[in-house]
Design an enzyme around this catalytic site. Structure first.
Site, PDB file in Angstrom:
ATOM      1  CB  VAL A 294     -23.927  14.876 -29.697  1.00 45.41           C
ATOM      2  CG1 VAL A 294     -23.621  13.783 -30.711  1.00 45.41           C
ATOM      3  CG2 VAL A 294     -25.213  15.574 -30.048  1.00 45.41           C
ATOM      4  N   GLY A 295     -21.741  14.383 -27.520  1.00 43.91           N
ATOM      5  CA  GLY A 295     -20.452  13.824 -27.129  1.00 43.91           C
ATOM      6  C   GLY A 295     -20.546  13.157 -25.769  1.00 43.91           C
TER       7      GLY A 295
ATOM      8  NE  ARG B 163     -10.925  10.498 -25.521  1.00 46.09           N
ATOM      9  CZ  ARG B 163     -11.579   9.703 -26.349  1.00 46.09           C
ATOM     10  NH1 ARG B 163     -11.019   9.339 -27.479  1.00 46.09           N
ATOM     11  NH2 ARG B 163     -12.768   9.277 -26.053  1.00 46.09           N
TER      12      ARG B 163
ATOM     13  CG  ASP C 181     -19.020  25.944 -34.258  1.00 47.06           C
ATOM     14  OD1 ASP C 181     -19.763  24.987 -33.952  1.00 47.06           O
ATOM     15  OD2 ASP C 181     -19.027  27.030 -33.636  1.00 47.06           O
TER      16      ASP C 181
ATOM     17  CG  HIS D  77     -18.361  23.364 -30.036  1.00 49.99           C
ATOM     18  ND1 HIS D  77     -17.608  22.323 -29.545  1.00 49.99           N
ATOM     19  CD2 HIS D  77     -19.335  22.779 -30.762  1.00 49.99           C
ATOM     20  CE1 HIS D  77     -18.109  21.163 -29.973  1.00 49.99           C
ATOM     21  NE2 HIS D  77     -19.153  21.426 -30.705  1.00 49.99           N
ATOM     22  CB  ILE D  78     -22.391  28.643 -31.243  1.00 49.24           C
ATOM     23  CG1 ILE D  78     -21.791  29.245 -32.523  1.00 49.24           C
ATOM     24  CG2 ILE D  78     -21.820  29.299 -30.008  1.00 49.24           C
ATOM     25  CD1 ILE D  78     -22.172  30.716 -32.726  1.00 49.24           C
TER      26      ILE D  78
ATOM     27  NE  ARG E 230     -29.060  11.003 -39.115  1.00 48.72           N
ATOM     28  CZ  ARG E 230     -29.923   9.987 -39.036  1.00 48.72           C
ATOM     29  NH1 ARG E 230     -31.185  10.163 -39.355  1.00 48.72           N
ATOM     30  NH2 ARG E 230     -29.512   8.808 -38.639  1.00 48.72           N
TER      31      ARG E 230
END
Lengths: 363, 329
Positions: free
Chosen positions: A114-115, A280, A304, A328-329, A195
């Site tokens: 997504v990033g 960033r 996360d 970050h899962i 969302r």
């Protein structure tokens, strides 16, 4: 929220379906492989995406066949020479050096993420005219689920509890041992109602939450209506929330918005959760968070996302029992990662056909 | 314990949450309280001394109330009020024989227990303890597509064994995660299952078709050892098993085998045999097994409500009135 959920399901169906590229009466035409567009795939992406590429019969592709080790830079620069399409993950820097190495055939870069911080958008846009695909939205369910999982693990002290069970702290029953804070009759606050914020609220509602409140740059009446959430100021959000979930995107306005000022207004029984996407820098001032947690200004926090990622193991936040940190899962479910893989593959194939992608990044 | 003339004597075996203490302090006209004022269990000798001549006893599930204690208390004892929903620490035959009434705390812990069960399910399915461990030990390096992937509820089939009050509360909390089918098994179909679109199926069907198996039944001769080798062998390899009912419903050796061999994906337990589980137990060595130390009802508000209810039960019994939650003997 029925229409939005239906839209998401529709996207998920489209995104993971193998595309049919029939041309006229001929279906599976066995073409001479060497004339097919060339693609390099920078990682062993989950099977659904690879299968789509293989079954399409539309590309010849080479793969860095490792799931856990990123392709070394030298190898990458070598392999991209002359490719028409590139499917990458966020460990590869797609910058001028790489684009130069690839050469003028390159039409499409498709990232399974997504990033897009790893993509040099300036370079991609400049006369090269390269199109970019990415994979937002198919992970809403997984992210909302993980956020709730993290919230509950923090509020009900699951990590402390599993540790006690393993190390002999579990003795006879005690009345207030490992007590946590219940969602029933609580006020849940959401910072940044999109969302994902709505999906989180939908999952929390049956726990008998008394009230949902949110803040954002402006009210979001349609989204708010779906979850019966009241628009409040940031100050009120801090003061009233028993559980505060950070769901906003990082912008100049939101950078380090969760700081000393915010924490000082929160209840000392409150739980703070951050699973917001960040690039960033972050939405949370980690030093201020450490202060707030260690002095009991707030009861607990679950993160996360951190700055940096990975967080060095010596970081003070790790010394706190009331701070839960995950690597970050949020999107790490098999079905979601396969959906992202499939979407990345489909974006790539569509781009190579000069057709609209399912999810294209506007440059 | 010397009683002030006219007041009844009460012995309390532990420090209890203030919600209960507050009610007691308003009842000084009714009883005089002696208390083991600690968070640790009262030693046996102290208990036997403290109950002498008591009219009322307020205890916890860590206090064995058997014939010896009842004899030490003597004939004044009219009510025992336990701050728990379980009562296997009470020698009910002896208590009934002596005409003593019993109060306990069912129902008030449904929300907290259902919440904890869902927390446990999510922590197990999404591998939270593993994630926390990797972060602390330096296992977190660069991004990998399938690292720490877990099983999501979206599109899944959930099977609840025992759709009672807590089972229903669990089902209600799971639905918005996108559960596609909600199956349940038990002795009979339940009318309230319609609220969660629950499908009543044979146990074997539930076990073989569920992605998440949640055990929420009471412990009876029929359910003792229900979850054994045969049970686990019918489950999917990708399925997650959750037990927050009673430890004895599960055969722990068979569970270990099933987890260790990959016959099922993962398990989460809030109850074990025994409790506490010894720290060298094999289940504690498995990455895909999450064990919690029976914290189902452990929230400040619920324990406070339990404390208040326990005192109210006690006062009702002392005064020969109705008790809010009396255990029928």
């Amino acid at each position: 929220m029925l229409s939005s959920r239906m839209a998401l399901r529709r996207l998920q169906r489209i995104a993971v379906a193998p595309l049919s590229f029939t041309s006229g009466a001929t279906t599976k035409v066995l073409r001479d492989m060497s004339t097919l567009p060339r693609v390099y795939v920078t990682r062993q992406i989950p099977p659904e995406g690879l299968k789509i590429l293989q079954d399409s019969g539309q590309v010849q592709f080479e793969l860095w066949d490792s799931d856990d080790v990123p392709v070394p830079r030298k190898e990458l620069l070598q392999k991209v020479k002359g490719v028409d399409g590139l499917l990458c993950v966020l460990t590869e820097k797609i910058d001028a050096e790489l684009l130069d190495a690839a050469g003028s055939n390159l039409k499409v870069v498709s990232t399974m993420s997504v990033g897009f911080d790893h993509l040099s958008l300036e370079e991609l846009k400049k006369s090269r005219g390269i199109r970019v695909g990415y994979t937002p939205e198919v992970l809403t369910d997984a992210v909302a689920e993980l956020t709730v999982a993290l919230l509950l693990a923090t509020s009900r002290r699951l990590i402390e509890a599993t540790h006690e069970a393993k190390t002999g702290g579990w003795g006879t029953w005690r009345t207030l041992w490992l007590c946590g804070y219940e969602l029933a009759n609580s006020t849940v606050g959401i910072l940044g109602l999109g969302r994902i914020g709505v999906a989180i609220a939908e999952r929390l509602a049956p726990f008998k939450v008394k009230k949902f409140i949110y803040t954002d740059v402006a009210p979001r009446p349609e989204l708010a209506k779906a979850i019966n959430a009241e628009y409040v100021t940031l100050d009120e959000l801090a003061k009233q929330s028993d559980f505060l979930s950070i769901c906003c995107a990082l912008t100049p306005e939101t950078k380090e918005i969760c700081n000393k000022n915010l924490f000082s207004k929160m209840k000392n029984t409150s739980i703070f959760i951050n699973t917001s996407s960040h690039i960033r820098g972050g939405v949370v001032n980690q030093e201020d968070l450490y202060e707030a947690l260690s002095t009991g200004q707030i009861a607990g926090a679950g993160l996360d996302v951190t700055v940096p990622e990975p967080l060095p193991t010596t970081h003070p936040l790790f010394t706190l029992k009331n701070c839960v940190i995950l690597p970050h899962i949020a999107s790490a479910s098999y079905s979601t990662r396969n959906a992202m893989s499939a979407l990345a593959a489909n974006n790539l194939l569509l781009g190579l056909r000069s057709q609209p992608m399912i999810k294209e990044l506007k440059l | 314990m010397k009683a002030v003339r006219g007041l009844m004597k009460v012995f309390i075996t532990r420090r209890i949450p203030q919600e209960g203490t507050e009610i007691l302090s308003g009842a000084t006209g009714v009883c005089e309280v002696s208390q083991w004022d600690s968070d640790e269990p009262v030693p046996r000798a102290e208990l036997l001394k403290g109950v002498q001549g008591a009219h009322g006893l307020l205890c916890l599930l860590s206090d064995k109330i058997d014939a010896e204690v009842l004899d030490a208390a003597g004939p004044n004892l009219k009510v025992i009020s336990t701050m728990s929903v379980g009562f296997d620490h009470l020698a009910l035959d002896e208590i009934k024989k002596r005409g003593i009434r019993v109060g306990y705390t069912p129902d008030v812990l449904t929300d907290a227990t259902a919440e904890l069960t869902v927390a446990l399910l999510l922590a197990t399915a999404r591998r939270l303890p593993e994630g926390v461990e990797e972060v602390k030990n330096g296992g977190w390096s660069s991004w990998k597509p399938l690292w720490l992937c877990g099983y999501g509820l979206s599109g899944s089939t959930v099977g609840v064994i025992g759709l009672g009050r807590i089972g229903m509360a669990i089902a209600q909390r799971l639905l918005p995660f996108g559960v596609k089918r909600l199956l349940y098994a038990g002795r009979t179909a339940k009318a309230h299952a319609a609220e969660v679109n629950g499908e009543f199926v044979p146990l074997d069907t539930l076990v073989s078709e569920s992605d998440f198996v949640v055990v929420s039944c009471s412990l009876t001769p029929e359910t003792q050892g229900l979850c054994d080798k045969a049970f686990f062998s019918k489950m999917k390899k990708t399925a997650v098993f959750i037990n927050s009912s009673r430890g004895a419903v599960v055969n722990q050796e068979d569970l270990y085998e099933a987890l260790n061999s990959g016959q099922i994906a993962a398990a989460g337990l809030d109850v074990t045999t025994p409790e506490p589980l010894p720290t060298n137990h094999p289940l504690l060595t498995l990455k895909n097994c999450v064990v919690l130390p029976h914290i189902g009802s452990a929230t400040y508000s619920t324990r406070g409500v339990m404390s208040a209810l326990t005192v109210q039960n006690l006062l009702g019994g002392l005064q020969g009135l109705d008790m809010p939650s009396e255990l029928r003997l």
